[in-house]
Design an enzyme around this catalytic site. Structure first.
Site, short mmCIF file in Angstrom:
data_model
loop_
_atom_site.label_atom_id
_atom_site.label_comp_id
_atom_site.label_asym_id
_atom_site.label_seq_id
_atom_site.Cartn_x
_atom_site.Cartn_y
_atom_site.Cartn_z
N GLY A 153 0.79 -1.22 0.00
CA GLY A 153 0.00 0.00 0.00
C GLY A 153 0.83 1.28 0.00
O GLY A 153 2.03 1.25 -0.25
N HIS B 68 3.70 1.60 -8.08
CA HIS B 68 2.54 0.73 -7.91
C HIS B 68 1.54 0.93 -9.05
O HIS B 68 1.00 -0.03 -9.61
CB HIS B 68 1.81 1.03 -6.60
CG HIS B 68 2.61 0.78 -5.36
ND1 HIS B 68 3.01 1.80 -4.52
CD2 HIS B 68 3.08 -0.37 -4.82
CE1 HIS B 68 3.69 1.28 -3.50
NE2 HIS B 68 3.75 -0.03 -3.64
N GLN C 243 7.71 -9.72 7.43
CA GLN C 243 8.92 -9.36 6.69
C GLN C 243 9.66 -8.17 7.29
O GLN C 243 10.62 -7.69 6.71
CB GLN C 243 8.58 -9.12 5.21
CG GLN C 243 7.83 -7.86 4.91
CD GLN C 243 7.32 -7.84 3.47
OE1 GLN C 243 6.45 -8.60 3.08
NE2 GLN C 243 7.91 -6.99 2.65
N GLY D 152 7.89 -5.02 -9.02
CA GLY D 152 8.83 -4.00 -9.45
C GLY D 152 10.26 -4.49 -9.32
O GLY D 152 10.58 -5.27 -8.42
N LYS E 261 12.74 -2.67 -8.56
CA LYS E 261 13.50 -1.94 -7.54
C LYS E 261 13.92 -2.90 -6.43
O LYS E 261 15.06 -2.89 -5.99
CB LYS E 261 12.67 -0.80 -6.93
CG LYS E 261 13.55 0.16 -6.14
CD LYS E 261 12.79 0.94 -5.10
CE LYS E 261 12.03 0.03 -4.21
NZ LYS E 261 11.80 0.47 -2.86
N VAL F 263 10.29 2.55 -11.46
CA VAL F 263 9.78 3.88 -11.83
C VAL F 263 10.50 4.91 -10.96
O VAL F 263 10.68 4.69 -9.76
CB VAL F 263 8.25 3.95 -11.63
CG1 VAL F 263 7.74 5.36 -11.93
CG2 VAL F 263 7.56 2.94 -12.52
N SER G 222 7.58 3.81 -1.17
CA SER G 222 6.70 4.34 -0.13
C SER G 222 7.52 4.96 0.99
O SER G 222 7.08 5.88 1.68
CB SER G 222 5.83 3.22 0.44
OG SER G 222 5.08 2.62 -0.59
N ARG G 223 8.74 4.47 1.17
CA ARG G 223 9.58 4.97 2.26
C ARG G 223 10.17 6.35 1.97
O ARG G 223 10.75 6.98 2.87
CB ARG G 223 10.70 3.97 2.58
CG ARG G 223 10.18 2.71 3.26
CD ARG G 223 11.32 1.81 3.75
NE ARG G 223 10.83 0.73 4.59
CZ ARG G 223 10.64 -0.53 4.20
NH1 ARG G 223 10.90 -0.87 2.95
NH2 ARG G 223 10.20 -1.44 5.05
#
Lengths: 283, 283
Positions: free
Chosen positions: A31, A37, A61, A147, A149, A176, A186-187
């Site tokens: 999320g 995303h 995790q 992704g 990444k 991306v 997100s971080r």
């Protein structure tokens, strides 16, 4: 867009879709959506008949000193964005439905998880493979989008899928980036303006390595020195590792012969960021 | 009956059957069929549209000092028997197809595997859960049939299925026994005539415990003493463990309150045999 919390209900719906011959596409996420995303979801939507995104911040995790508590969340915004993309179902399970008290089953990929992220985040990939296998069983996808990444994660999941004969095709999607090259994450929300500015050197260091390779530096030691050099010019960056590895085995290579991948992790303030970049010899 | 060696071909066929709306039944085995296997296959055939038996002596579930090399095999006879039952497909993969050199993914159930077989056969259940998950992914069953003789294995697999959200129903089938009570096992072939005769006391000891319970002995210590007493009258038997446990948690119980299960393992000559028996209070 349907929003489903119950794993049993989600699985029931997915098995129905399978029986109807629909091609199921799946984007598993934690999320707090960014363009990365969204690009996974758009591609999934384009390539599949019936699309599911999961939003689940998987406690398994995260290490005990990591950012599970502070991990950014905004479910309402995520649902709105997924609906705008045209996703059919958002699966948003609760922790107790995924890991009830008597829970005790874990999936582990043993070799690919030893170094890099696996070394600095013990237990991380066991949490990833376990939740991804659960999600695959619940959502029954034909295609699942990840992704690049999180490069090691991608390779670990590909390995799990192959080893366990899971009938899903893993689709790897390019990282991306922000206009200045910072990989979407997100971080990134953890970064204050100064840190955000400093974080640009992660991508710049990858570009510097590519330039050095083009100018004839093929040994990993030399290329890593170039990367560390770029990173160290920025005081706010505390690199954790920089490795140049084989794209499939993730074993360090001494020299870039055809194709290798740089993987790095660095702290920028409180945020721990990772990035990846391919190094390729011109043909 | 089709005989298939290639996991990909098997999976392809199974996914086709699923798409056709067939109910897939599956009996995973290590071959060398006895009446226990046959009764699993018959039930599977009766309850499902499309039935698969796998025959694979899974090296991953044998310890280094165990009987992988000598485990009895007779593929031709097995295939004939499965065909007679009316099984649709026999899946007989080769080891290198199931575990190629780069193989590195394992599934573990952590709690239920600690005691009993798991204690005396370290790594055994990790091998079992890993191969069963692989087989489930390849064969895509709606129903999978397991004998109750391997009681802990049954519970471990049920746990894995629930924890990992695997869309399969586990069907537990009663232990099939020789006329004198000895539980059917491929390993019974290891017994010479004297050992075969001696092996009867395994079942007799379970019956003795049931009698003792009926006569009012409800404490596990007393019931175990009865079992050890019967076993020790037979010199050729070297019991390894005798436990009275909760049928679901497999935790030892102090007293049989409603329902418990006796689990035991014993060497008879070279053969290591196991057995199980429920202890139930009359209502």
């Amino acid at each position: 867009m349907k929003v489903i919390k119950d794993p049993k209900e989600m699985q029931h719906l997915a098995l129905d879709a399978r029986r109807q011959g629909k091609i199921i596409g799946f984007v598993p996420t934690m999320g707090y959506f960014h363009s990365g995303h969204l690009s996974l979801m758009r591609r999934c939507r384009k390539e599949c008949d019936w699309t599911v995104v999961s939003i689940f911040v998987n406690p398994l995790q995260f290490g005990p000193r990591e950012d599970l508590e502070t991990y950014p969340r905004d479910l309402d915004r995520d649902l709105r964005l997924a609906a705008e993309v045209g996703i059919d179902v958002a699966f948003v399970p609760e922790e107790k439905a995924m890991y009830p008290p008597e829970y005790q089953t874990y999936v582990e990929v043993t070799q690919l998880t030893r170094g890099l992220e696996g070394f600095y985040r013990p237990g991380h990939f066991r949490g990833v493979t376990t939740v991804v296998l659960k999600l695959f069983n619940i959502v029954q996808p034909d295609f699942a989008y990840f992704g690049q990444k999180d490069y090691q994660q991608l390779k670990v999941i590909e390995r799990m899928v192959q080893d366990l004969n899971i009938p899903v095709r893993i689709v790897a999607c390019e990282t991306v980036r922000e206009p200045d090259g910072l990989a979407m994450s997100s971080r990134n929300v953890y970064l204050n303006p100064d840190e955000r500015r400093a974080a640009r050197v992660l991508y710049r260091s990858l570009e510097a390595a590519r330039e050095a390779l083009k100018s004839g530096t093929t040994c990993s030691a030399g290329l890593k020195a170039v990367i560390w050099g770029v990173l160290s010019r920025e005081q706010m960056i505390r690199p954790q590792y920089v490795e140049i590895v084989d794209p499939e085995t993730l074993e360090p290579v001494d020299r870039v012969e055809r194709r290798a991948v740089v993987l790095l992790a660095a702290f920028v303030g409180q945020a721990r960021l990772i990035d990846e970049g391919f190094l390729e010899m011109e043909p």
